[in-house]
Design a protein around this motif. Structure first.
Motif, short mmCIF file in Angstrom:
data_model
loop_
_atom_site.label_atom_id
_atom_site.label_comp_id
_atom_site.label_asym_id
_atom_site.label_seq_id
_atom_site.Cartn_x
_atom_site.Cartn_y
_atom_site.Cartn_z
N TYR A 153 3.26 -14.33 -1.09
CA TYR A 153 2.44 -14.16 0.11
C TYR A 153 0.97 -14.22 -0.31
CZ TYR A 153 1.18 -12.39 4.76
OH TYR A 153 0.68 -12.27 6.04
N GLU A 162 -1.67 -21.57 8.11
CA GLU A 162 -0.54 -21.52 9.03
C GLU A 162 -0.32 -22.87 9.73
OE1 GLU A 162 -0.10 -18.22 11.56
OE2 GLU A 162 -0.64 -16.75 10.04
N PHE A 166 3.33 -24.31 9.08
CA PHE A 166 4.16 -24.31 10.28
C PHE A 166 4.17 -25.68 10.97
CE2 PHE A 166 3.47 -19.89 9.50
CZ PHE A 166 4.62 -19.26 9.92
N ARG A 183 10.31 -8.70 3.73
CA ARG A 183 9.13 -8.80 4.59
C ARG A 183 7.97 -8.00 4.04
NH1 ARG A 183 11.08 -10.35 10.03
NH2 ARG A 183 13.35 -10.35 10.00
N ALA A 197 8.17 -12.32 5.21
CA ALA A 197 7.55 -12.22 6.52
C ALA A 197 7.18 -13.61 7.05
CB ALA A 197 6.30 -11.34 6.45
N LEU A 198 6.65 -14.46 6.18
CA LEU A 198 6.31 -15.83 6.58
C LEU A 198 7.57 -16.65 6.86
CD1 LEU A 198 3.45 -16.77 4.08
CD2 LEU A 198 3.22 -16.35 6.52
N HIS A 200 10.58 -15.69 7.72
CA HIS A 200 11.27 -15.28 8.96
C HIS A 200 10.53 -15.82 10.18
CE1 HIS A 200 14.62 -12.73 7.75
NE2 HIS A 200 13.88 -12.34 6.72
N ARG A 201 9.21 -15.85 10.13
CA ARG A 201 8.45 -16.43 11.25
C ARG A 201 8.74 -17.93 11.38
NH1 ARG A 201 2.54 -15.05 10.08
NH2 ARG A 201 2.21 -16.56 11.77
N GLU A 204 12.13 -18.18 13.03
CA GLU A 204 12.06 -17.84 14.45
C GLU A 204 11.35 -18.92 15.25
OE1 GLU A 204 10.26 -14.08 13.86
OE2 GLU A 204 12.16 -13.14 13.24
N ALA A 205 10.51 -19.73 14.57
CA ALA A 205 9.83 -20.85 15.23
C ALA A 205 10.72 -22.09 15.29
CB ALA A 205 8.53 -21.18 14.50
#
Length: 298
Positions: A153, A162, A166, A183, A197-198, A200-201, A204-205
């Motif tokens: 991280y 990001e 992403f 996380r 944490a990244l 999982h985002r 989820e995206a």
């Protein structure tokens, strides 16, 4: 390894058969091997927890088999060196297995076919060290990559980070391989974000994310094979309900949850240990452990 799957964390009944113990020696004799998490169990990232080295050395002297199972993006050897630097002799643990090592083995064997990884790491050198010995390339441009490697991280996140990580292109997002599903991680000065944490985002995206490490069952199965022991003979000692406890239950292991690690702040102002643990388990959609103690040593 395993793709992101909410069914691994949700929908479990909370077991009420939990026993509070003084320290690990109270139950160790009931298991053929004790498998320990690293951060929040052995040490806080800077130093060993009080009594941890001594209690494990005493258990080893009595013939207890010990191993480490860590959600660390780095390979096994750097984790052995880190643990040794905090006073744990390398011979103390029969096996040290990290999630970063598990991914390395899958790339080496061809189970993962990606050849050009865009790294998400605290330092670029961490990714290059991880890739040593593999026929892969660590690339510094997202557009050159055929996969994303999430193993750290970055702090602070670089400008535009990001948007880059992403990003979705015309063919769809690149597959993401995460070597640490955590996380957050405990440190001597508090709890800090971890690369999970990244990842999982990203999942989820809608991106395709492959997680290596706890709570995904394959890494527990790999440890069973390495120790040549059945699931019922193993105890997982950890400080994460989401990863250590949930993963152990899914694999058929028993678990000991240590309160002085990741979730320490929740227990500071309350003597109601079962109540606080039940609330945490409900919040994280995780099962309760079989046992709980403050630290390895009382």
């Amino acid at each position: 390894s395993g793709r992101f799957d909410r069914s691994q964390r949700h929908g479990r009944k909370l077991s009420l058969r939990m026993r509070e113990i003084a320290d690990l020696t109270e139950i160790a004799a009931g298991f053929s091997a004790i498998v320990l998490d690293q951060f929040g169990v052995l040490h806080d990232g800077a130093q060993a927890y009080p009594g941890a080295v001594e209690i494990l050395e005493a258990m080893k002297a009595r013939g207890q088999r010990l191993a480490v199972l860590s959600n660390s993006g780095k390979r096994a050897a750097p984790n052995v060196a880190r643990i040794a630097g905090m006073g744990f002799h390398p011979d103390l643990f029969e096996i040290v297995m990290s999630s970063g090592e598990a991914l390395w083995q899958d790339v080496a064997s061809g189970r993962v076919s990606a050849k050009r990884f865009f790294p998400v790491a605290r330092q670029l050198e961490d990714a290059r060290s991880w890739a040593d010995g593999l026929e892969v390339e660590i690339v510094e441009s997202f557009r050159q990559a055929d996969a994303v490697l999430v193993m750290g991280y970055p702090e602070p996140l670089p400008s535009g980070f990001e948007d880059c990580v992403f990003q979705r292109n015309a063919e769809g997002a690149l597959p993401v391989y995460c070597t640490n599903p955590d996380r957050a991680s405990p440190r001597g000065h508090g709890v800090v974000p971890s690369c999970g944490a990244l990842a999982h985002r990203m999942a989820e995206a809608g991106q395709e994310v492959y997680f290596y490490g706890k709570p995904h069952v394959p890494i527990f199965a790999a440890m069973e094979r390495a120790l040549d022991l059945p699931s019922e003979a193993l105890l997982m000692v950890g400080d994460s309900l989401e990863h250590d406890v949930a993963g152990a239950q899914a694999a058929g292991w028993q678990s000991l949850f240590l309160r002085a690690g990741l979730h320490a702040k929740h227990f500071v102002a309350s003597d109601d240990i079962p109540g606080v643990l039940s609330k945490l388990a409900e919040t994280e959609a995780a099962p309760l452990p079989n046992f709980t103690a403050f630290r390895l040593a009382s």
